[in-house]
Scaffold this active site. Structure first.
Site, PDB file in Angstrom:
ATOM      1  N   MET A 264       0.837  -1.195   0.000  1.00  0.00           N
ATOM      2  CA  MET A 264       0.000   0.000   0.000  1.00  0.00           C
ATOM      3  C   MET A 264       0.877   1.251   0.000  1.00  0.00           C
ATOM      4  O   MET A 264       0.438   2.339   0.351  1.00  0.00           O
ATOM      5  CB  MET A 264      -0.967  -0.009   1.179  1.00  0.00           C
ATOM      6  CG  MET A 264      -2.006  -1.098   1.084  1.00  0.00           C
ATOM      7  SD  MET A 264      -3.573  -0.753   1.901  1.00  0.00           S
ATOM      8  CE  MET A 264      -3.054  -0.627   3.603  1.00  0.00           C
TER       9      MET A 264
ATOM     10  N   LEU B 106       6.708   3.058   1.380  1.00  0.00           N
ATOM     11  CA  LEU B 106       7.616   1.923   1.515  1.00  0.00           C
ATOM     12  C   LEU B 106       8.717   2.172   2.549  1.00  0.00           C
ATOM     13  O   LEU B 106       9.212   3.285   2.697  1.00  0.00           O
ATOM     14  CB  LEU B 106       8.254   1.584   0.163  1.00  0.00           C
ATOM     15  CG  LEU B 106       7.294   1.248  -0.981  1.00  0.00           C
ATOM     16  CD1 LEU B 106       8.082   0.859  -2.220  1.00  0.00           C
ATOM     17  CD2 LEU B 106       6.328   0.138  -0.596  1.00  0.00           C
TER      18      LEU B 106
ATOM     19  N   GLY C 249      11.230  -2.845   5.512  1.00  0.00           N
ATOM     20  CA  GLY C 249      10.512  -4.120   5.542  1.00  0.00           C
ATOM     21  C   GLY C 249       9.997  -4.490   4.160  1.00  0.00           C
ATOM     22  O   GLY C 249      10.156  -5.624   3.702  1.00  0.00           O
ATOM     23  N   HIS C 250       9.370  -3.517   3.476  1.00  0.00           N
ATOM     24  CA  HIS C 250       8.918  -3.760   2.106  1.00  0.00           C
ATOM     25  C   HIS C 250      10.098  -4.114   1.201  1.00  0.00           C
ATOM     26  O   HIS C 250      10.014  -5.036   0.383  1.00  0.00           O
ATOM     27  CB  HIS C 250       8.250  -2.501   1.536  1.00  0.00           C
ATOM     28  CG  HIS C 250       6.953  -2.131   2.163  1.00  0.00           C
ATOM     29  ND1 HIS C 250       6.773  -0.970   2.872  1.00  0.00           N
ATOM     30  CD2 HIS C 250       5.755  -2.769   2.191  1.00  0.00           C
ATOM     31  CE1 HIS C 250       5.532  -0.896   3.296  1.00  0.00           C
ATOM     32  NE2 HIS C 250       4.889  -1.980   2.902  1.00  0.00           N
TER      33      HIS C 250
ATOM     34  N   GLN D 233      -3.056 -12.014   8.259  1.00  0.00           N
ATOM     35  CA  GLN D 233      -3.262 -11.792   6.823  1.00  0.00           C
ATOM     36  C   GLN D 233      -2.528 -12.840   5.996  1.00  0.00           C
ATOM     37  O   GLN D 233      -3.055 -13.341   4.995  1.00  0.00           O
ATOM     38  CB  GLN D 233      -2.777 -10.395   6.432  1.00  0.00           C
ATOM     39  CG  GLN D 233      -2.830 -10.118   4.938  1.00  0.00           C
ATOM     40  CD  GLN D 233      -2.368  -8.728   4.588  1.00  0.00           C
ATOM     41  OE1 GLN D 233      -3.146  -7.792   4.626  1.00  0.00           O
ATOM     42  NE2 GLN D 233      -1.091  -8.576   4.256  1.00  0.00           N
TER      43      GLN D 233
ATOM     44  N   SER E 145       4.309   1.246   7.647  1.00  0.00           N
ATOM     45  CA  SER E 145       4.046   2.539   7.019  1.00  0.00           C
ATOM     46  C   SER E 145       3.395   3.505   8.010  1.00  0.00           C
ATOM     47  O   SER E 145       3.606   4.718   7.938  1.00  0.00           O
ATOM     48  CB  SER E 145       3.133   2.352   5.801  1.00  0.00           C
ATOM     49  OG  SER E 145       3.761   1.526   4.845  1.00  0.00           O
TER      50      SER E 145
END
Length: 281
Positions: free
Chosen positions: A29, A32, A35-36, A154, A187
């Protein structure tokens, strides 16, 4: 390369699919962080082509204010990804292109996984997650997709989704990356004040304490310990703490030697919601 429509993405993915190249997919989403980037780096290691989507999905928010305030930094995100690897396909769709006039979530039965923890506190959240990922998986048609374990529930939901929809994509879970103070990278951390950022380390420290005491302490006593830790800190409000079975995500009342358990926390720093989790055994 930045792509904005389903058609462009599908054409690009098909060109690689026809060459029998492996496609890796990292749905985000945006806003960034490291982690992303760790997910994207792993995808680059394991695939010929990597697609990263940047899309704040409206159907997974049950709070309109949270949706409105979610950090959006597309220019920075694109620069960060191009710096990592200029061959990444960056998919930056519009709501109208994905939802085609009807911004509604499908309803999914994840076998009860959707009713635990986040599902209790964010009505319809996992229907929204399933709806957008089902769309993305069909557009990108990846071999593998990468998700961080910070959103562990998730991760389990997405694995179930691929089974329900018979989608031929392998779901890869990747370790949580943390700030120097232990706070899980997110985020939403960008919205924290310096004081809130420091105070939020309580989440990590509490999980560490629960992990250290899990073998010798009852679940009831651990629940009481966590409640007390948050009562002692006026800057963070505990929404929930649960020790759950890793496979079923059902809340554990007592320990079973044959089961794996994980501790989950959701808490508010002001109006900013933070989540984290940690394996216990």
């Amino acid at each position: 390369m930045v792509i904005h429509t389903q058609k462009e993405t599908l054409v690009k993915a098909l060109s690689f699919r026809n060459k029998n190249e492996k496609i890796g997919f990292v749905p985000t989403m945006g806003a960034l962080h490291k982690g992303h980037i760790s997910l994207v780096a792993k995808a680059l290691e394991e695939n010929t082509l990597v697609v990263v989507s940047i899309f704040v999905n409206p159907t997974q928010f049950n709070n309109s204010a949270d949706l409105e305030k979610y950090p959006r930094t597309p220019e920075d995100d694109i620069s960060l990804l191009k710096e990592l690897n200029n061959d990444i396909i960056i998919y930056l769709p519009e709501i109208s292109d994905l939802y085609e006039g009807s911004v509604l979530a499908k309803s999914y039965n994840y076998g009860g996984l959707e009713n635990e923890m986040e599902g209790k506190h964010r009505s319809g959240h996992f229907d929204g997650v399933g709806t957008i990922l089902d769309k993305f998986f069909r557009i990108v048609n990846p071999d593998t997709a990468y998700f961080g374990e910070k959103d562990f529930q998730q991760l389990q939901i997405v694995k179930k989704l691929t089974a329900i929809e018979k989608l031929p994509v392998k779901i890869i879970g990747c370790p949580i990356l943390r700030e120097p103070n232990g706070l899980a990278m997110s985020s939403r951390n960008k919205r924290l004040s310096p004081k809130q950022f420091d105070e939020a380390t309580l989440i990590y420290k509490t999980l560490e304490e629960v992990q250290a005491k899990f073998r010798t302490t009852s679940i009831a006593d651990l629940n009481a310990l966590v409640a007390e830790r948050f009562l002692q800190n006026p800057h963070l409000e505990l929404e929930y703490f649960e020790i759950a079975n890793e496979k079923t995500l059902k809340t554990a009342k007592r320990k079973n030697k044959s089961s794996k358990y994980r501790a989950f926390i959701a808490a508010f720093a002001g109006n900013i919601r933070l989540i984290d989790n940690m394996p216990l055994n």
